[in-house]
Motif scaffolding. Sequence first.
Motif, PDB file in Angstrom:
ATOM      1  N   UNK A 271      44.011  10.457  62.159  1.00  0.00           N
ATOM      2  CA  UNK A 271      44.058  11.183  60.884  1.00  0.00           C
ATOM      3  C   UNK A 271      43.300  10.439  59.797  1.00  0.00           C
ATOM      4  N   UNK A 272      43.545   9.141  59.679  1.00  0.00           N
ATOM      5  CA  UNK A 272      42.894   8.355  58.621  1.00  0.00           C
ATOM      6  C   UNK A 272      41.392   8.311  58.842  1.00  0.00           C
ATOM      7  N   UNK A 273      40.965   8.079  60.081  1.00  0.00           N
ATOM      8  CA  UNK A 273      39.530   7.996  60.360  1.00  0.00           C
ATOM      9  C   UNK A 273      38.855   9.334  60.112  1.00  0.00           C
ATOM     10  N   UNK A 274      39.459  10.426  60.556  1.00  0.00           N
ATOM     11  CA  UNK A 274      38.860  11.751  60.372  1.00  0.00           C
ATOM     12  C   UNK A 274      38.733  12.103  58.899  1.00  0.00           C
ATOM     13  N   UNK A 275      39.745  11.772  58.107  1.00  0.00           N
ATOM     14  CA  UNK A 275      39.693  12.107  56.685  1.00  0.00           C
ATOM     15  C   UNK A 275      38.728  11.206  55.933  1.00  0.00           C
ATOM     16  N   UNK A 276      38.547   9.997  56.385  1.00  0.00           N
ATOM     17  CA  UNK A 276      37.615   9.102  55.708  1.00  0.00           C
ATOM     18  C   UNK A 276      36.164   9.494  55.951  1.00  0.00           C
ATOM     19  N   UNK A 277      35.869  10.038  57.133  1.00  0.00           N
ATOM     20  CA  UNK A 277      34.477  10.296  57.498  1.00  0.00           C
ATOM     21  C   UNK A 277      34.056  11.735  57.333  1.00  0.00           C
ATOM     22  N   UNK A 281      39.490  16.129  51.837  1.00  0.00           N
ATOM     23  CA  UNK A 281      40.776  16.013  51.164  1.00  0.00           C
ATOM     24  C   UNK A 281      41.728  15.263  52.094  1.00  0.00           C
ATOM     25  N   UNK A 282      42.848  14.815  51.531  1.00  0.00           N
ATOM     26  CA  UNK A 282      43.815  14.092  52.339  1.00  0.00           C
ATOM     27  C   UNK A 282      43.928  12.645  51.902  1.00  0.00           C
ATOM     28  N   UNK A 283      44.919  11.953  52.456  1.00  0.00           N
ATOM     29  CA  UNK A 283      45.152  10.569  52.074  1.00  0.00           C
ATOM     30  C   UNK A 283      44.040   9.644  52.542  1.00  0.00           C
ATOM     31  N   UNK A 284      43.458   9.929  53.715  1.00  0.00           N
ATOM     32  CA  UNK A 284      42.323   9.134  54.161  1.00  0.00           C
ATOM     33  C   UNK A 284      41.143   9.262  53.218  1.00  0.00           C
ATOM     34  N   UNK A 285      40.865  10.492  52.785  1.00  0.00           N
ATOM     35  CA  UNK A 285      39.819  10.703  51.785  1.00  0.00           C
ATOM     36  C   UNK A 285      40.164  10.007  50.485  1.00  0.00           C
ATOM     37  N   UNK A 286      41.425  10.051  50.074  1.00  0.00           N
ATOM     38  CA  UNK A 286      41.852   9.404  48.832  1.00  0.00           C
ATOM     39  C   UNK A 286      41.651   7.891  48.924  1.00  0.00           C
ATOM     40  N   UNK A 287      41.960   7.298  50.075  1.00  0.00           N
ATOM     41  CA  UNK A 287      41.737   5.866  50.266  1.00  0.00           C
ATOM     42  C   UNK A 287      40.259   5.517  50.145  1.00  0.00           C
ATOM     43  N   UNK A 288      39.411   6.319  50.783  1.00  0.00           N
ATOM     44  CA  UNK A 288      37.973   6.069  50.711  1.00  0.00           C
ATOM     45  C   UNK A 288      37.464   6.226  49.281  1.00  0.00           C
ATOM     46  N   UNK A 289      37.948   7.244  48.587  1.00  0.00           N
ATOM     47  CA  UNK A 289      37.536   7.468  47.200  1.00  0.00           C
ATOM     48  C   UNK A 289      37.967   6.306  46.300  1.00  0.00           C
ATOM     49  N   UNK A 290      39.215   5.842  46.459  1.00  0.00           N
ATOM     50  CA  UNK A 290      39.704   4.738  45.637  1.00  0.00           C
ATOM     51  C   UNK A 290      38.956   3.449  45.927  1.00  0.00           C
ATOM     52  N   UNK A 291      38.608   3.221  47.188  1.00  0.00           N
ATOM     53  CA  UNK A 291      37.862   2.014  47.530  1.00  0.00           C
ATOM     54  C   UNK A 291      36.453   2.069  46.948  1.00  0.00           C
ATOM     55  N   UNK A 292      35.829   3.251  46.955  1.00  0.00           N
ATOM     56  CA  UNK A 292      34.497   3.392  46.397  1.00  0.00           C
ATOM     57  C   UNK A 292      34.446   3.124  44.906  1.00  0.00           C
TER      58      UNK A 292
END
Length: 334
Positions: A271-277, A281-292
């Motif tokens: 889930x985290x990998x799919x949302x990051x790449x 939307x989603x928590x994985x996307x939110x993590x990537x956005x916050x890190x950026x």
Amino acid sequence: MRVLTRSDGAARVSDATAPSTYRRPWRCGALATVAWLANAGLAERWPDSGEVGPTVLFTGCTTAVGLALLGATVVSLYVELPRLFRAGPWFVALALLFGLWELTSAKLDLLPRPFFATPQSLLEVYADDWQRLGESTFHSVMLLVTGYAIGAVLGFISGIAIGWSRAIGYWAHPILRFIGPLPATAWLPLSFFVFPSSWSAGVFLIALATGFPVTVLTWSGVASVNAAYYDVARTLGARPTFLILKVAIPAAMPSVFVGLFMGLGASFAVLVVAEMLGVKSGLGWYLSWAQGWAAYSSMYAALIVMALMCSSLITLLFRLRDRLLSWQKGLLRW
């Protein structure tokens, strides 16, 4: 209960053994109350070192927790609260942890910022960015539940078919051995090319990560059912449908739930990998956005929400297992 006999032969109950509504106070609750209120005093009285976020919010939250524990301590004098009593040492430990965190980050500035967030900045994220964080959590839950449900259902059906039918097992076993051990994330580039949307690709990856352990453990459970069960049922005139639904599946359910737990753990990582790449939307996307944006407080806040979400889903699965397999209740706890 002790009975005392008077000289005239009448019996009376000793006052020392009469039931009383007063109980021993909850010592851990009292200690935790003092610790949480001390954290509030520390945050309020000790000056902050630089910009650390709204100290008033942190003070209010710690004071609210301390007062709630104080109320629980008073109630414990008259009502038994076994679950709360068991969690008492954790309330004390969390208070000490938050106090140490507040001291080393916001007061003494021993932890480098912004890589290590302060408690105030973390609470500020929940207070100011709760809408975006809530929407991300909702999208993650929907994606995870959809993919996990599809993978669990297909894995369950496949495992029963492979374990019951030798013909199906002959063809499916080599395919399962070839594709199953591959990490679901290895299919990421191909899935985003084949599927029409990133959401459907994420559902496929989560279903793939869930389906393999559920299939293998269901197959193992069906194959390990004692043959004597089938013989007894056939003697009584049972048909193949009855053997599958009433003998094979119930006997294999402990193994099925092991596969479901393994699949749920694997689906979290996918889930985290799919949302990051890919997913927007989603928590994985939110993590990537916050890190950026180097918003490390937002990143830590999302990690806490993700941990709570995963723990809640595992708890629900344990409750379902305890309900369906009541004879195994208490053997493994979460």
